[in-house]
Design a protein around this motif. Structure first.
Motif, mmCIF file in Angstrom:
data_model
loop_
_atom_site.group_PDB
_atom_site.id
_atom_site.type_symbol
_atom_site.label_atom_id
_atom_site.label_comp_id
_atom_site.label_asym_id
_atom_site.label_seq_id
_atom_site.Cartn_x
_atom_site.Cartn_y
_atom_site.Cartn_z
ATOM 1 N N ASP A 62 -4.623 2.547 0.177
ATOM 2 C CA ASP A 62 -3.627 2.803 -0.865
ATOM 3 C C ASP A 62 -3.741 4.244 -1.353
ATOM 4 O OD1 ASP A 62 -1.505 2.061 -2.587
ATOM 5 O OD2 ASP A 62 -2.939 1.805 -4.238
ATOM 6 N N ASP A 89 6.274 2.323 0.238
ATOM 7 C CA ASP A 89 5.432 1.157 0.034
ATOM 8 C C ASP A 89 5.305 0.494 1.394
ATOM 9 O OD1 ASP A 89 4.951 1.307 -2.753
ATOM 10 O OD2 ASP A 89 6.983 0.584 -3.132
ATOM 11 N N THR A 141 0.855 -1.183 0.000
ATOM 12 C CA THR A 141 0.000 0.000 0.000
ATOM 13 C C THR A 141 0.890 1.231 0.000
ATOM 14 O OG1 THR A 141 -1.775 -1.155 1.151
ATOM 15 C CG2 THR A 141 -1.738 1.242 1.355
#
Length: 106
Positions: free
Chosen positions: A95, A17, A2
């Motif tokens: 996300d 990330d 995400t």
């Protein structure tokens, strides 16, 4: 993974990330994001991982409750969008999450 963006008080954007299932704080520490001190290691007992959730993400992240809300009383520059990053779990629904780091932390 995400994607999470941390915005420093100076406006610098740090994109990471993040591993789903971990807290935003754990992911920030693993990638050395400045301003996430997390002195208690994620036990919700220090407020040194305080962030301001970007307004577009407040509904998805939700509001602080219970012990987290009480602990935010010890943080500086608390706003309606304030959360302790140790209490926000990374998930695919987050996300693109953007959080702002308060000035004077770290």
């Amino acid at each position: 993974m995400t994607r999470i963006t941390f915005v420093t008080p100076a406006g610098q954007r740090i994109e990471i990330d993040a591993e789903d299932g971990l807290s935003v704080m754990e992911c920030a520490r693993r990638t050395n994001v400045p301003g996430i001190v997390a002195e208690c290691g994620g036990a919700c007992s220090c407020a040194t991982c305080h962030v301001h959730v970007d307004p577009e993400w407040c509904a998805a992240v939700g509001e602080a409750a219970g012990m987290e809300r009480d602990m935010l009383e010890f943080a500086e520059d608390v706003r309606d969008s304030s959360r302790l990053s140790c209490q926000v779990k990374v998930a695919p629904a987050l996300d693109g999450l953007v959080v702002h780091l308060p000035a004077g932390q770290g």
